[in-house]
Scaffold this motif. Structure first.
Motif, short mmCIF file in Angstrom:
data_model
loop_
_atom_site.label_atom_id
_atom_site.label_comp_id
_atom_site.label_asym_id
_atom_site.label_seq_id
_atom_site.Cartn_x
_atom_site.Cartn_y
_atom_site.Cartn_z
N PHE A 278 -68.82 17.59 -48.30
CA PHE A 278 -69.98 16.69 -48.78
C PHE A 278 -69.69 15.60 -49.92
N GLY A 279 -68.47 16.05 -50.96
CA GLY A 279 -68.18 15.01 -51.83
C GLY A 279 -67.61 13.99 -51.04
N VAL A 280 -66.67 14.34 -50.09
CA VAL A 280 -66.18 13.08 -49.39
C VAL A 280 -67.10 11.97 -48.72
N LEU A 281 -68.21 12.66 -48.05
CA LEU A 281 -69.33 12.23 -47.57
C LEU A 281 -70.00 11.16 -48.62
N VAL A 282 -70.16 11.70 -49.79
CA VAL A 282 -70.78 11.00 -50.88
C VAL A 282 -70.04 9.74 -51.12
N LEU A 283 -68.77 9.88 -51.10
CA LEU A 283 -68.07 8.97 -51.44
C LEU A 283 -68.04 7.78 -50.28
N GLU A 284 -68.00 8.34 -49.03
CA GLU A 284 -68.17 7.38 -48.04
C GLU A 284 -69.54 6.56 -47.93
N ILE A 285 -70.67 7.08 -48.49
CA ILE A 285 -71.91 6.50 -48.40
C ILE A 285 -71.83 5.50 -49.44
N VAL A 286 -71.38 5.83 -50.57
CA VAL A 286 -71.32 4.79 -51.82
C VAL A 286 -70.37 3.65 -51.26
N SER A 287 -69.12 3.65 -50.77
CA SER A 287 -68.35 2.65 -50.59
C SER A 287 -68.61 1.99 -49.21
N GLY A 288 -69.18 2.63 -48.29
CA GLY A 288 -69.17 2.30 -46.90
C GLY A 288 -67.94 2.25 -46.10
N LYS A 289 -66.84 2.78 -46.71
CA LYS A 289 -65.52 2.97 -45.97
C LYS A 289 -65.30 4.48 -45.65
N ARG A 290 -64.63 4.62 -44.71
CA ARG A 290 -64.10 5.75 -44.21
C ARG A 290 -62.95 6.46 -45.04
N ASN A 291 -62.94 7.73 -45.21
CA ASN A 291 -61.88 8.27 -45.70
C ASN A 291 -60.59 8.36 -45.10
N ARG A 292 -60.63 8.55 -43.89
CA ARG A 292 -59.35 8.40 -42.95
C ARG A 292 -59.33 6.95 -42.55
N GLY A 293 -58.22 6.37 -42.60
CA GLY A 293 -58.21 5.00 -42.23
C GLY A 293 -58.18 3.86 -43.17
N PHE A 294 -58.70 4.52 -44.48
CA PHE A 294 -58.95 3.61 -45.51
C PHE A 294 -57.58 2.79 -45.88
N CYS A 295 -57.75 1.71 -46.12
CA CYS A 295 -56.70 0.76 -46.27
C CYS A 295 -56.67 -0.06 -47.58
N HIS A 296 -55.95 -0.01 -48.75
CA HIS A 296 -56.05 -0.99 -49.87
C HIS A 296 -54.65 -1.79 -50.03
N PRO A 297 -55.03 -3.09 -50.24
CA PRO A 297 -53.47 -3.82 -50.49
C PRO A 297 -52.66 -3.53 -51.62
N ASP A 298 -53.23 -2.74 -52.65
CA ASP A 298 -52.57 -2.41 -53.87
C ASP A 298 -51.89 -1.08 -53.75
N HIS A 299 -52.35 -0.19 -52.97
CA HIS A 299 -51.71 1.09 -52.80
C HIS A 299 -51.88 1.61 -51.30
N ASN A 300 -51.25 2.89 -51.07
CA ASN A 300 -51.34 3.67 -49.68
C ASN A 300 -52.18 4.90 -50.00
N LEU A 301 -52.94 4.80 -50.87
CA LEU A 301 -54.03 6.06 -51.24
C LEU A 301 -55.14 6.02 -50.06
N ASN A 302 -55.72 7.19 -49.87
CA ASN A 302 -56.79 7.36 -48.81
C ASN A 302 -57.91 7.13 -49.93
N LEU A 303 -59.13 7.29 -49.39
CA LEU A 303 -60.42 6.90 -50.16
C LEU A 303 -60.50 7.86 -51.32
N LEU A 304 -60.38 8.83 -51.33
CA LEU A 304 -60.32 9.95 -52.39
C LEU A 304 -59.64 9.55 -53.52
N GLY A 305 -58.21 9.37 -53.00
CA GLY A 305 -57.09 8.71 -54.25
C GLY A 305 -57.77 7.36 -54.74
N HIS A 306 -58.10 6.66 -53.92
CA HIS A 306 -58.65 5.29 -54.54
C HIS A 306 -59.73 5.49 -55.58
N ALA A 307 -60.67 6.35 -55.09
CA ALA A 307 -61.90 6.68 -56.01
C ALA A 307 -61.43 7.31 -57.32
#
Length: 363
Positions: A278-307
């Motif tokens: 549920f926690g992962v799902l809430v972060l996906e709802i807030v961000s509009g991004k998938r936890n798996r496959g999340f990509c950020h130009p500044d680091h290699n963390l997933n959505l949870l690590g980025h949050a």
């Protein structure tokens, strides 16, 4: 008069009788042919006779005490086949590990009811175990934030589940779609988050049986006409009895990206497993991004690590989906993020981010 001079009366009578017999035989043949044709058509596409329920007697797939607890109406295959236009491709709503899901229309009295039919495929990755599990678990549940099951069909080799129809399909079709994401502003998203939480609370605490879903994710949250969320797909669910609070399995099921580390690694699961998902799902709802496959130009963390990284820098609002900026309530957004990261995910967050990124959370 000589017989040769009399009119051919007998011959005329015989001809008339012959014509009558031929006509009668042809009429009978046509009637018989029409009857055969009607029987053939009725077998190919049965007549709609409303919702036809039946009692097939002992069900081989549900043996022992479990069969006594089955509380679902049973539908005839012919009824479901007609409702879905013989499982027409145009009525396919989606496809998963279980098989295909079809839209159908049942006649109930003078009204038509829209339904969703989940049909077990012969080549399904899931089988009879998951089918029985879903029937036996969800048949005992009733909550406004759980999808309602109307019945099932168990006839010869066919195994189907019949649900209420959800016109807005699944949550992932909105939050991860750039075109449709704009349709759900922050108030709608916050309403969805609260609805999922109420459904989970019912499963874990308020229902007759404590049920662990084990596959809570965006695609298993369905939306009705008013965008109310309903938790669906209980094929992987586990029923806890008595004082049981934790279990271990050698067969890990679910979806990577939503599994807590102790379950993915050691097979341990409990109500905390669903809370983590549920926690992962809430972060996906807030961000509009998938936890798996999340990509950020500044680091290699997933959505949870980025949050978590944004949280440590007090920049949590940067996580918000761009489509929510005008409608969002900062206090509600911050509370949602804080609750997931500080309360729900903290015990497992260290297993998800690189060593150099680990720091103790602020008080």
């Amino acid at each position: 008069m000589a017989a040769s001079e009399l009119p051919a009366y007998g011959s005329s009578k015989r001809k008339k009788q012959t014509r009558i017999i031929v006509i009668a035989l042809l009429s009978f043949g046509m009637a018989l042919l029409s009857l055969c044709l009607m029987l053939y058509v009725s077998k190919k596409k049965p007549k709609r006779e409303g919702i036809i329920l039946y009692n097939p007697g002992p069900i081989q797939d549900f043996t022992g005490s479990e069969n006594d607890d089955l509380e679902l109406p049973l539908f005839r295959f012919a009824t479901i086949a007609y409702a879905t236009d013989n499982f027409s491709v145009k009525n396919v709503l989606g496809k998963g590990g279980f098989g295909q899901v079809y839209k159908g229309i049942l006649t109930e009295g003078q009204e038509n009811k829209e339904i969703a039919v989940k049909r077990l495929s012969a080549n399904s990755r899931q089988g009879l175990h998951e089918f029985k599990n879903e029937v036996l678990s969800i048949s005992k549940l009733q909550h406004r934030n759980l999808v309602k099951i109307l019945g099932c069909c168990i006839q010869e080799e066919e195994r189907m589940l019949i649900y209420e129809y959800m016109p807005n399909k699944s949550l992932d079709s909105f939050i991860f779609d750039p075109n449709r994401s704009i349709l759900i502003d922050w108030p709608k998203r916050f309403h969805i988050i609260n609805g999922i939480a109420r459904g989970l609370l019912y499963l874990h605490q308020d229902s007759r049986l404590r049920i662990i879903h084990r596959d809570l994710k965006a695609s298993n949250i369905l939306l009705d006409y008013e965008m109310n969320p309903k938790i669906a797909d209980f094929g992987m669910a586990r029923i806890f009895g008595g004082d049981e609070t934790e279990a271990k399995t050698s067969r890990v099921v679910g979806t990577y990206g939503y599994m807590p580390p102790e379950y993915a690694i050691d097979g341990l699961f409990s109500v905390k497993s669903d809370v983590y998902s549920f926690g992962v799902l809430v972060l996906e709802i807030v961000s509009g991004k998938r936890n798996r496959g999340f990509c950020h130009p500044d680091h290699n963390l997933n959505l949870l690590g980025h949050a978590w990284r944004l949280y440590k820098k007090a920049r949590q609002l940067e996580l918000i989906d761009k489509f929510e900026n005008e409608s969002c309530n900062p206090n509600e957004v911050l509370r949602s993020i804080h609750e997931q990261l500080c309360i729900i995910l903290w015990k497992n967050i260290n297993a998800l981010i690189p060593m150099e990124a680990k720091e103790k959370p602020r008080a």
